[in-house]
Design a protein around this motif. Structure first.
Motif, PDB file in Angstrom:
ATOM      1  N   UNK A 167       3.224   0.241  -9.512  1.00 52.80           N
ATOM      2  CA  UNK A 167       3.663  -1.121  -9.178  1.00 52.80           C
ATOM      3  C   UNK A 167       5.103  -1.349  -9.633  1.00 52.80           C
ATOM      4  N   UNK A 168       5.456  -0.815 -10.794  1.00 52.39           N
ATOM      5  CA  UNK A 168       6.820  -0.951 -11.297  1.00 52.39           C
ATOM      6  C   UNK A 168       7.802  -0.231 -10.385  1.00 52.39           C
ATOM      7  N   UNK A 169       7.428   0.947  -9.885  1.00 55.65           N
ATOM      8  CA  UNK A 169       8.281   1.694  -8.956  1.00 55.65           C
ATOM      9  C   UNK A 169       8.457   0.907  -7.657  1.00 55.65           C
ATOM     10  N   UNK A 170       7.368   0.342  -7.151  1.00 50.32           N
ATOM     11  CA  UNK A 170       7.441  -0.444  -5.910  1.00 50.32           C
ATOM     12  C   UNK A 170       8.377  -1.632  -6.071  1.00 50.32           C
ATOM     13  N   UNK A 171       8.272  -2.318  -7.197  1.00 50.44           N
ATOM     14  CA  UNK A 171       9.153  -3.466  -7.434  1.00 50.44           C
ATOM     15  C   UNK A 171      10.615  -3.033  -7.468  1.00 50.44           C
ATOM     16  N   UNK A 199       0.852  -1.190   0.000  1.00 49.02           N
ATOM     17  CA  UNK A 199       0.000   0.000   0.000  1.00 49.02           C
ATOM     18  C   UNK A 199       0.888   1.240   0.000  1.00 49.02           C
ATOM     19  N   UNK A 200       1.828   1.275  -0.925  1.00 44.97           N
ATOM     20  CA  UNK A 200       2.874   2.300  -0.902  1.00 44.97           C
ATOM     21  C   UNK A 200       2.591   3.484  -1.808  1.00 44.97           C
ATOM     22  N   UNK A 201       1.580   3.370  -2.674  1.00 48.00           N
ATOM     23  CA  UNK A 201       1.255   4.545  -3.472  1.00 48.00           C
ATOM     24  C   UNK A 201       0.516   5.540  -2.586  1.00 48.00           C
ATOM     25  N   UNK A 202       1.055   6.729  -2.375  1.00 44.77           N
ATOM     26  CA  UNK A 202       0.412   7.679  -1.457  1.00 44.77           C
ATOM     27  C   UNK A 202      -0.910   8.194  -2.009  1.00 44.77           C
ATOM     28  N   UNK A 203      -1.743   8.722  -1.105  1.00 41.95           N
ATOM     29  CA  UNK A 203      -2.981   9.363  -1.539  1.00 41.95           C
ATOM     30  C   UNK A 203      -2.655  10.460  -2.547  1.00 41.95           C
ATOM     31  N   UNK A 204      -1.567  11.187  -2.296  1.00 43.31           N
ATOM     32  CA  UNK A 204      -1.147  12.260  -3.202  1.00 43.31           C
ATOM     33  C   UNK A 204      -0.375  11.649  -4.369  1.00 43.31           C
ATOM     34  N   UNK A 205      -1.032  11.529  -5.500  1.00 44.27           N
ATOM     35  CA  UNK A 205      -0.405  11.009  -6.712  1.00 44.27           C
ATOM     36  C   UNK A 205      -1.005  11.753  -7.907  1.00 44.27           C
ATOM     37  N   UNK A 229       4.517  13.961 -10.317  1.00 46.68           N
ATOM     38  CA  UNK A 229       5.103  12.626 -10.534  1.00 46.68           C
ATOM     39  C   UNK A 229       6.441  12.415  -9.825  1.00 46.68           C
ATOM     40  N   UNK A 230       7.310  13.426  -9.838  1.00 47.48           N
ATOM     41  CA  UNK A 230       8.618  13.265  -9.188  1.00 47.48           C
ATOM     42  C   UNK A 230       8.477  13.105  -7.682  1.00 47.48           C
ATOM     43  N   UNK A 231       7.529  13.836  -7.080  1.00 47.51           N
ATOM     44  CA  UNK A 231       7.308  13.723  -5.638  1.00 47.51           C
ATOM     45  C   UNK A 231       6.685  12.362  -5.300  1.00 47.51           C
ATOM     46  N   UNK A 232       5.743  11.945  -6.114  1.00 49.15           N
ATOM     47  CA  UNK A 232       5.098  10.652  -5.866  1.00 49.15           C
ATOM     48  C   UNK A 232       6.126   9.524  -5.901  1.00 49.15           C
ATOM     49  N   UNK A 233       7.008   9.558  -6.875  1.00 49.69           N
ATOM     50  CA  UNK A 233       8.039   8.523  -6.979  1.00 49.69           C
ATOM     51  C   UNK A 233       8.948   8.535  -5.744  1.00 49.69           C
ATOM     52  N   UNK A 234       9.369   9.726  -5.318  1.00 48.41           N
ATOM     53  CA  UNK A 234      10.203   9.848  -4.120  1.00 48.41           C
ATOM     54  C   UNK A 234       9.473   9.286  -2.897  1.00 48.41           C
ATOM     55  N   UNK A 235       8.197   9.610  -2.759  1.00 50.69           N
ATOM     56  CA  UNK A 235       7.444   9.175  -1.584  1.00 50.69           C
ATOM     57  C   UNK A 235       7.216   7.666  -1.588  1.00 50.69           C
ATOM     58  N   UNK A 236       6.965   7.097  -2.763  1.00 52.01           N
ATOM     59  CA  UNK A 236       6.837   5.640  -2.844  1.00 52.01           C
ATOM     60  C   UNK A 236       8.133   4.973  -2.388  1.00 52.01           C
ATOM     61  N   UNK A 237       9.258   5.525  -2.812  1.00 49.46           N
ATOM     62  CA  UNK A 237      10.548   4.956  -2.412  1.00 49.46           C
ATOM     63  C   UNK A 237      10.689   4.946  -0.887  1.00 49.46           C
ATOM     64  N   UNK A 252       8.307   5.109   1.423  1.00 47.31           N
ATOM     65  CA  UNK A 252       7.293   4.264   2.053  1.00 47.31           C
ATOM     66  C   UNK A 252       7.639   2.788   1.904  1.00 47.31           C
ATOM     67  N   UNK A 253       8.141   2.390   0.735  1.00 49.51           N
ATOM     68  CA  UNK A 253       8.511   0.987   0.525  1.00 49.51           C
ATOM     69  C   UNK A 253       9.721   0.603   1.366  1.00 49.51           C
ATOM     70  N   UNK A 254      10.740   1.447   1.389  1.00 50.71           N
ATOM     71  CA  UNK A 254      11.937   1.119   2.169  1.00 50.71           C
ATOM     72  C   UNK A 254      11.618   0.961   3.652  1.00 50.71           C
ATOM     73  N   UNK A 255      10.842   1.900   4.186  1.00 49.57           N
ATOM     74  CA  UNK A 255      10.482   1.798   5.601  1.00 49.57           C
ATOM     75  C   UNK A 255       9.569   0.607   5.834  1.00 49.57           C
ATOM     76  N   UNK A 256       8.652   0.361   4.895  1.00 47.24           N
ATOM     77  CA  UNK A 256       7.701  -0.735   5.063  1.00 47.24           C
ATOM     78  C   UNK A 256       8.357  -2.105   5.063  1.00 47.24           C
ATOM     79  N   UNK A 257       9.269  -2.349   4.142  1.00 45.49           N
ATOM     80  CA  UNK A 257       9.927  -3.661   4.107  1.00 45.49           C
ATOM     81  C   UNK A 257      10.784  -3.885   5.348  1.00 45.49           C
ATOM     82  N   UNK A 258      11.470  -2.833   5.785  1.00 50.33           N
ATOM     83  CA  UNK A 258      12.278  -2.931   7.008  1.00 50.33           C
ATOM     84  C   UNK A 258      11.386  -3.195   8.215  1.00 50.33           C
ATOM     85  N   UNK A 259      10.255  -2.509   8.258  1.00 50.53           N
ATOM     86  CA  UNK A 259       9.351  -2.657   9.394  1.00 50.53           C
ATOM     87  C   UNK A 259       8.715  -4.040   9.423  1.00 50.53           C
TER      88      UNK A 259
END
Length: 418
Positions: free
Chosen positions: A154-158, A51-57, A98-106, A108-115
């Protein structure tokens, strides 16, 4: 070092655990009579790195316009004479680039997988039970437009480590047969097998118990009134205690885990947190017919709802209402969640025995939380997790315990220094 953790939700309680493991003398302060009684009480129950795509996209502005005036809209904006709400809204629009969304997904995913890995390690070590399921999380789409729009995120998350596989309608139903009755509505889906689900409140209460057994002090029914400061250090936290008396309690370091209430506490010290309460709803009902009820944790992307199976209960949660600190239950929104559940899983749950709940998620415009230091030397933050507090709790706690201890966290994340 003596550390005060301000707040006993899932964020504060996990922070207390990891701070104690790091060798600190930890006390947790909370106005409630126990742990996990506010936003952590009845959330969606998902550990959802996917669930890493932020509301703001990029697609959000048009959706928000389309939803204006709809009482049952997934994101409901109640305009108020509140400059914080309008500033938050403007910054939300900026985060849709788009640039902010990509940064935020990065982030959220990094923190999420670690968590998620940290939670799994903690569960294994302490044998904590909280109706958890390790069946992954299945996203399903009932709008072709939404399904098509999900491909790029999804491609960014992967790319950043979240293994998410796109699925056909038949593959979705093969994973969760209870969705067969909604076959004509579903256009596709995605699956993240490593994601999990469970009862966040049960986890928080059990971890608080383990903390207390191991020497962490919990001071419940203690209302935090403010922080005293001398120069670049906090010298004490002013509280009203359980017996009604007032006191100033002193520690070496102070960690703010107060969710949507964090900005008010630190704002008087020049720390400006762009956090606004996003009121979320949940419905919990007993399983009526197990053969019709889902067993895999699900996300309904079009309606912004999540479905979790907590033993013999169904938990359906989601939506966001930007209406200040109002905690009134909106019947239209509650009924809309029940209707969507019945449409998808007719006969699965018993709506006559449904219980309704609402809580204030501490939302940042970007969906990225504040974790780290502040300009006040002994004041730290672990707040602003929005819809992903349960998902990010253990990783945030482990990282902030490292920061307070003077170590570099293991996770590559944009830590704060506000």
């Amino acid at each position: 070092m003596r550390v005060f953790v301000l707040g006993a939700g899932v964020i504060g309680t996990t922070a207390a655990w990891y701070l104690h493991k790091a060798g600190h003398d930890v006390t947790v302060l909370d106005r409630q009579g126990g742990a996990g009684r506010e936003t952590s009480f009845a959330n969606g129950g998902q550990i959802s790195v996917s669930h890493a795509e932020p509301w703001a996209n990029p697609s959000a502005p048009l959706k928000v316009l389309k939803w204006l005036g709809r009482a049952d809209a997934p994101l409901l904006f109640h305009p108020r004479l509140d400059w914080r709400q309008w500033r938050w809204g403007l910054n939300f629009l900026l985060e849709c680039l788009p640039s902010r969304t990509r940064h935020n997904i990065e982030q959220i995913v990094k923190l999420g997988t670690y968590s998620r890995a940290s939670l799994q390690e903690l569960r294994q070590e302490e044998q904590i039970r909280y109706d958890h399921l390790e069946k992954g999380i299945l996203h399903f789409y009932t709008s072709q437009l939404e399904y098509d729009a999900a491909q790029a995120p999804a491609e960014v998350m992967r790319k950043f480590g979240c293994q998410l596989d796109m699925l056909t309608t038949e593959q979705v139903i093969a994973i969760e047969p209870a969705l067969a009755s909604a076959r004509d509505k579903i256009v596709g889906g995605s699956m993240t097998e490593a994601d999990e689900s469970g009862d966040a409140n049960a986890f928080t209460k059990e971890l608080a118990r383990l903390c207390a057994v191991n020497g962490v002090e919990f001071r419940y029914n203690t209302t935090i009134l403010g922080l005293d400061r001398d120069g670049d250090r906090i010298t004490g936290v002013r509280v009203r205690q359980e017996d009604g008396s007032y006191a100033t309690l002193k520690a070496d370091a102070y960690l703010v885990c107060l969710g949507a209430y964090s900005p008010m506490l630190v704002g008087e010290h020049g720390i400006d947190l762009d956090i606004y309460p996003a009121k979320g709803y949940s419905v919990t009902m007993p399983v009526k017919d197990p053969s019709k009820a889902h067993s895999v944790s699900l996300t309904d992307d079009e309606y912004k709802l999540v479905f979790s199976r907590l033993g013999d209960r169904l938990r359906i949660a989601g939506t966001a209402e930007l209406n200040g600190y109002n905690l009134d239950l909106n019947k239209v929104r509650c009924d809309a969640i029940v209707k969507r559940t019945q449409d998808l899983f007719p006969g699965a749950g018993d709506p006559d025995q449904a219980t309704f709940w609402t809580g204030l998620r501490p939302a940042t415009p970007s969906n990225v939380p504040y974790i780290g230091k502040t300009k006040v030397k002994n004041l730290f933050l672990d707040t602003g997790h929005g819809t992903l507090g349960w998902t990010h709790a253990c990783g945030s706690a482990r990282a902030i315990a490292d920061i307070i201890s003077g170590r570099k966290p293991e996770v590559d994340f944009a830590f704060t220094g506000v």
